[in-house]
Design a protein around this motif. Structure first.
Motif, mmCIF file in Angstrom:
data_model
loop_
_atom_site.group_PDB
_atom_site.id
_atom_site.type_symbol
_atom_site.label_atom_id
_atom_site.label_comp_id
_atom_site.label_asym_id
_atom_site.label_seq_id
_atom_site.Cartn_x
_atom_site.Cartn_y
_atom_site.Cartn_z
ATOM 1 N N ARG A 1 0.298 -63.804 -91.142
ATOM 2 C CA ARG A 1 -0.764 -62.835 -91.459
ATOM 3 C C ARG A 1 -1.910 -62.949 -90.463
ATOM 4 N NH1 ARG A 1 -5.555 -62.845 -93.366
ATOM 5 N NH2 ARG A 1 -5.526 -65.044 -93.933
ATOM 6 N N ILE A 2 -2.339 -64.167 -90.193
ATOM 7 C CA ILE A 2 -3.434 -64.399 -89.243
ATOM 8 C C ILE A 2 -3.038 -63.886 -87.854
ATOM 9 C CG2 ILE A 2 -4.695 -66.211 -88.004
ATOM 10 C CD1 ILE A 2 -4.589 -67.807 -90.709
ATOM 11 N N THR A 3 -1.806 -64.142 -87.446
ATOM 12 C CA THR A 3 -1.321 -63.698 -86.137
ATOM 13 C C THR A 3 -1.327 -62.181 -86.026
ATOM 14 O OG1 THR A 3 0.041 -65.687 -85.941
ATOM 15 C CG2 THR A 3 0.633 -63.802 -84.540
ATOM 16 N N VAL A 4 -0.831 -61.497 -87.057
ATOM 17 C CA VAL A 4 -0.807 -60.029 -87.052
ATOM 18 C C VAL A 4 -2.229 -59.483 -86.981
ATOM 19 C CG1 VAL A 4 -0.284 -57.979 -88.438
ATOM 20 C CG2 VAL A 4 1.436 -59.762 -88.141
ATOM 21 N N GLU A 5 -3.128 -60.017 -87.797
ATOM 22 C CA GLU A 5 -4.512 -59.532 -87.798
ATOM 23 C C GLU A 5 -5.188 -59.752 -86.448
ATOM 24 O OE1 GLU A 5 -6.442 -61.352 -91.144
ATOM 25 O OE2 GLU A 5 -5.403 -60.040 -92.574
ATOM 26 N N ALA A 6 -4.984 -60.927 -85.844
ATOM 27 C CA ALA A 6 -5.593 -61.214 -84.540
ATOM 28 C C ALA A 6 -5.028 -60.291 -83.457
ATOM 29 C CB ALA A 6 -5.377 -62.682 -84.167
ATOM 30 N N ALA A 7 -3.709 -60.088 -83.461
ATOM 31 C CA ALA A 7 -3.087 -59.205 -82.475
ATOM 32 C C ALA A 7 -3.607 -57.776 -82.624
ATOM 33 C CB ALA A 7 -1.568 -59.240 -82.615
ATOM 34 N N MET A 8 -3.688 -57.313 -83.860
ATOM 35 C CA MET A 8 -4.185 -55.955 -84.098
ATOM 36 C C MET A 8 -5.622 -55.801 -83.595
ATOM 37 S SD MET A 8 -2.636 -55.196 -87.890
ATOM 38 C CE MET A 8 -3.671 -53.749 -88.123
ATOM 39 N N GLY B 1 -6.599 -53.276 -80.728
ATOM 40 C CA GLY B 1 -7.136 -52.103 -81.408
ATOM 41 C C GLY B 1 -6.090 -51.324 -82.185
ATOM 42 N N ALA B 2 -5.054 -52.013 -82.651
ATOM 43 C CA ALA B 2 -3.973 -51.342 -83.390
ATOM 44 C C ALA B 2 -4.370 -51.074 -84.839
ATOM 45 C CB ALA B 2 -2.714 -52.194 -83.364
ATOM 46 N N GLN B 3 -3.784 -50.043 -85.415
ATOM 47 C CA GLN B 3 -4.007 -49.716 -86.813
ATOM 48 C C GLN B 3 -2.952 -50.345 -87.715
ATOM 49 O OE1 GLN B 3 -4.151 -45.451 -86.851
ATOM 50 N NE2 GLN B 3 -6.293 -45.417 -86.229
ATOM 51 N N GLY B 4 -1.874 -50.856 -87.124
ATOM 52 C CA GLY B 4 -0.821 -51.480 -87.904
ATOM 53 C C GLY B 4 -0.099 -52.514 -87.081
#
Length: 75
Positions: free
Chosen positions: A13-20, A24-27
């Motif tokens: 979860r942390i990795t996805v949020e940081a990457a987004m 500047g991704a929305q998903g």
């Protein structure tokens, strides 16, 4: 700042949020290739509704043989 953890679901979860945030991704989604036949087992997902899942998805099991995932896996 993110808390420290070794739990896979929390790290994912942390990795996805940081990457987004960085791009500047929305998903975003993060998964592990597993099974026979192989598929992508999603462990973290943000910004997607079920109707956004790729062709061939079965809930959080996403087919590697169809759609955009197939093209990504071949590259």
């Amino acid at each position: 700042m993110y808390k420290r953890t070794l739990e896979l679901s929390e790290v994912a979860r942390i990795t996805v949020e940081a990457a987004m945030e960085n791009v500047g991704a929305q998903g975003g989604a993060l998964g592990i290739v597993t099974g026979n036949p192989p598929h992508l087992e999603i462990v973290a997902l943000k910004g997607y509704e079920e109707e956004d899942y790729p062709t061939g998805a079965d809930g959080l099991r996403w087919s590697l043989g169809r759609g955009v995932l197939s093209r990504v896996m071949r590259s």
